[in-house]
Design an enzyme around this catalytic site. Sequence first.
Site, PDB file in Angstrom:
ATOM      1  N   GLY A  10       0.825  -1.195   0.000  1.00  0.00           N
ATOM      2  CA  GLY A  10       0.000   0.000   0.000  1.00  0.00           C
ATOM      3  C   GLY A  10       0.862   1.249   0.000  1.00  0.00           C
ATOM      4  O   GLY A  10       2.057   1.209   0.319  1.00  0.00           O
ATOM      5  N   CYS A  11       0.262   2.365  -0.370  1.00  0.00           N
ATOM      6  CA  CYS A  11       1.028   3.600  -0.492  1.00  0.00           C
ATOM      7  C   CYS A  11       1.483   4.108   0.870  1.00  0.00           C
ATOM      8  O   CYS A  11       2.669   4.389   1.079  1.00  0.00           O
ATOM      9  CB  CYS A  11       0.212   4.653  -1.243  1.00  0.00           C
ATOM     10  SG  CYS A  11      -1.463   4.900  -0.623  1.00  0.00           S
TER      11      CYS A  11
END
Lengths: 352, 352, 352, 352
Positions: free
Chosen positions: B154-155
């Site tokens: 995920g970012c």
Amino acid sequence: MKQTIQVAIVGVTGYTGMELIRLLDNHPLFELRVVTSRREAGKRLQDIYPHLSGLKFGEMTIDPPDPKHIAEKCSLAFLAVPHGTAMDMAAALYQKGLKVVDLSADFRIRSRETYEKWYALDHSCPHLLGEAVYGLVELYQEEIRQAKLVANPGCYPSSIILGLYPALARDLIDAESLVIDSKSGATGAGRGAREEKLFCEVQDNFRAYALGGAHRHTPEVEQELSRYAGREITVSFNPHLLPVNRGILSTMYAGLKPGVSLQQIRQAYTDSYRHQEWVRILDPGVLPQIKNVRGTMLCDLGLVLDERTRRLIVVSAIDNLCRGASGQALANANLMSGLEVSAGLNLAPLVP
Amino acid sequence: MKQTIQVAIVGVTGYTGMELIRLLDNHPLFELRVVTSRREAGKRLQDIYPHLSGLKFGEMTIDPPDPKHIAEKCSLAFLAVPHGTAMDMAAALYQKGLKVVDLSADFRIRSRETYEKWYALDHSCPHLLGEAVYGLVELYQEEIRQAKLVANPGCYPSSIILGLYPALARDLIDAESLVIDSKSGATGAGRGAREEKLFCEVQDNFRAYALGGAHRHTPEVEQELSRYAGREITVSFNPHLLPVNRGILSTMYAGLKPGVSLQQIRQAYTDSYRHQEWVRILDPGVLPQIKNVRGTMLCDLGLVLDERTRRLIVVSAIDNLCRGASGQALANANLMSGLEVSAGLNLAPLVP
Amino acid sequence: MKQTIQVAIVGVTGYTGMELIRLLDNHPLFELRVVTSRREAGKRLQDIYPHLSGLKFGEMTIDPPDPKHIAEKCSLAFLAVPHGTAMDMAAALYQKGLKVVDLSADFRIRSRETYEKWYALDHSCPHLLGEAVYGLVELYQEEIRQAKLVANPGCYPSSIILGLYPALARDLIDAESLVIDSKSGATGAGRGAREEKLFCEVQDNFRAYALGGAHRHTPEVEQELSRYAGREITVSFNPHLLPVNRGILSTMYAGLKPGVSLQQIRQAYTDSYRHQEWVRILDPGVLPQIKNVRGTMLCDLGLVLDERTRRLIVVSAIDNLCRGASGQALANANLMSGLEVSAGLNLAPLVP
Amino acid sequence: MKQTIQVAIVGVTGYTGMELIRLLDNHPLFELRVVTSRREAGKRLQDIYPHLSGLKFGEMTIDPPDPKHIAEKCSLAFLAVPHGTAMDMAAALYQKGLKVVDLSADFRIRSRETYEKWYALDHSCPHLLGEAVYGLVELYQEEIRQAKLVANPGCYPSSIILGLYPALARDLIDAESLVIDSKSGATGAGRGAREEKLFCEVQDNFRAYALGGAHRHTPEVEQELSRYAGREITVSFNPHLLPVNRGILSTMYAGLKPGVSLQQIRQAYTDSYRHQEWVRILDPGVLPQIKNVRGTMLCDLGLVLDERTRRLIVVSAIDNLCRGASGQALANANLMSGLEVSAGLNLAPLVP
């Protein structure tokens, strides 16, 4: 009908000066009589601020900053000049009997030593430090009504103190664990032309600066929080720069004292600000947004419990330029002049 | 000369799909053969993305998402569809022998129970959870080289894990005191049309959301940090929405273990990332800015000691769309294909 | 394998210097050997540009601008200094046999009188005006290949000339009726710190400036358009400032010559740019957006017929910093060096 | 003291509804009694607009749009619903004796045929077209005072008509040569969620749309300009989308009639707007900026002569949401109610 009150703005060319004029334009009793700027003296306000053309104060001539001239025309002065410069002007006007609201940091720190250490200069009128009242209107309203000299709070401290006061004053959080992560719009950095403040450097960008106790608002925050807590508190205050013009959002984290529930926290906040129309305790599930307070004196507070780590998270949002500077200065002037604190200040937020 | 490798993008209409195409346009060996979208099937890419007109892939026709068709044309697929949808496609392609890089969350969480609890749905192919490698290229490079299925991080987790790994792996900070305050650009919320994501709602605004452990990236962060620390860690992760398109800046606070100096911290970070060209440990006094990593795989780390509270502050900045999603997916695909991790990915940041 | 070519950037501290470095970082054959700045000499590039830390050129030391030193190390120089300063450096380097791409206006205007009138200074090397080739790569490709000194076009003129050339060269519009309304991002105003360029003055704002023939790009536009039309043309050129970093969008209005159809217009544009990969004639109904060309050499053209007033409307969009300055300079250098015009310049746009 | 006047907002969930509430919050005599929305009926205003929490209207309940209910409670209604929907509500309320200010386009076009052609629908109450007064307060003040139904002008037309009226009414420009290039902030496109209006699509972007007579504001502009000129005028109107929330800047070009001087032009504008406090003719050399009118009814006009092409350039700037929609609606309601046109509307602009 109440009589008008003559006021001056010393240092009209920065963003806080601009915002004072916007608000005074809408004020029922203050009459702006003198505006000063060393650099722009001789021009009319609308020459440097075309948005004022044709409005109430557009034709006013900017004067050089002369205390004698100000004292002849006005009974109250707003100082919107840098720290270091403000203290001398404050002393001169105070001596001439004017009420003074100083938007700089020069009278915010009660300890001369602390001031001189953090601001790296000698205080020229330490005898006035005891006279000055810290102008956070929710917490010092009675003292401000009596004051001749008010130290208008810093923008970051306003957002932080309003967010933490109830929890600290009622001993609901562990002050040692406090972490303050603040984000401010670019007006907070003032109007001086520097490369790092150019549009192309700020737009589409975001950055931290002066982390870990390097920012000068740190001692101001600590002074006030320590007072409410009743003991010395050291905080980790960490500012960031947002690509917006106005607004500060502070996210504050602290461990809850054992046994304290979110419900108790909410009750403490509601009670503390029951008579304060500008502080809004948001409903559970709603969080502050800086747009919701734009152009106003409002301070929105969101309260969240991180159950997994037993931390209280307080989010506060203000307009740094209005609530965090010029609007608060006007509220202080209202109180010092025997007016309602909110005179001329109850505009609805500009959304969107 | 190396042979080209045929690849597919499943779900090409979101921001991560767009970014994959931007990067593949510049890649020396990957040849984009199939792009899919249920909604836009039949159109050419340049019909929905006019910026691709006349470029390498502009004339490509968008297909409906059919695993059989993809498997006939390609040997590697990027899944840029939402979680829940991705898992089925991943299983189908995996079974047909394709290498899969899944940009959704479906294979990031090793524990099926944890996944199902946080994402509120049943996992349709739990047998593949053990196959999937967490694709943070600095930390799992060898595993990724062998992997058939990579769960692209995920970012937010990318920005957080890279920022905390050295300190946790060497036991230099008190994990219980960890506070993570992250700020993301708006591409992180995806491209679906919702009122709260309109320009007029985000511009000139800033807000917190999903505070205190409510965001789904929390278990992903905890899984990885726990692994490096060698024990269960619970973190307070708190995201905010920035009015910028790209970029995440995470500010992370933790108490230093007794006796640990900033110099030791710097050494730990320098050592950990000595061979990682994309992680930049900034010089003392320099702090990350999201513009400095725009469009790249870079992760800038600033290290600050708050001496007054004995806290370490780590600031990390990445481009959420490139490093935090599509660029990292490409790096994973590079490794899975026996290429240099950086093939096609060493562009200089777009500043300003 | 082709040999590398040593190049210099004179005046590296502005936005065009920054952009040259971004593009050279990705160039296959140019090797940046010298960068100069009077003000920042002695520092490394990454000291003033932290986004270059760890990249190819980050460690380069900035030199003072000494033609002798540059000539010893390089065979081609990019001049990214202001007009007035550029001409002397150009003459010095030209004399020493270097190829020169001048990004300033000093050699764009063929008529010395016109230059001196519009730029209000004496030209120090008028003998070179005849040597200089106007570096618009689509229109002067052959001349540029032979040139020793190229005058890199202005940003506004690039967007305008590419938009009007086909219609004027084929006599399809009434040149006397031409109205040009251009809108530029803020990088076009350069990096010097001035109050009017501060974030808080540009953000959330939009304004016109230098209307009605007051802007210095006017004679450059007229010189070129007159040449293609084969007679003297006077245009109304009107620039505006957008709150974005990069991009120019010019909307151009002209009466159609009697009997000319939109189809003929489209054909003229398609024919004119048939071999020009960077000029994109958009499909009917599609209009340019500056985001679609961000970071690239692309020039998007939209063609609309206002049937009710019989006017042709041409909309052109470019990235002012890449296509309108540094990218075009690199394309010129490519041609002057015998390379493909597009070497190192075919990056996909950064969207979003 | 004047009596309060009960008013309703029909369609409160869009940006014009939000802006009406902001302005009514500050109005001395209008009392908001009913707000309606089909979609949000049953909620309180502060449930959908958290910025209204604790303010005057925050607790109001949103009703479904029922003309009978509105008529029982109010004597004046603002219609902030889409065209097509507005006409029926207007007819119903008109019949019940309410004064109506319709912010949609349904009564702006006096010719039924023209309306039906441009808006592609049948007009359900053409008998009211003759009753409706076009609510541009500077030009129709007397008619508006008598009106029961006011068609509130469009945002673009407001900026254009105020900019061209003096020149056309006095026959100083060649109407056939008129070119209008307008740029609007994103609130002008309304609040409906569509992909093209997302933050990431608009931010850092700029684009033209509906060029060459395709925009529905074209017939409205032509109707009004033709009336002042005393003959049919066809204009080329060309809108663009700015990455800002509020503001329209229109740049308008027209050939000067032979012998007309800029001084005559300035005189004509000064004379025309001598008694209009909201229209500001800027000093020579000063040009409009949208920030200077933010949140206000002001219309700033800049007048420039392009001597080289003998064209007059008029630049006008307004706040599309206040002056171009809701503020103007309130000014109309003021006039219809026998109040000063400016009641509650003289706020200073929010700068910066």
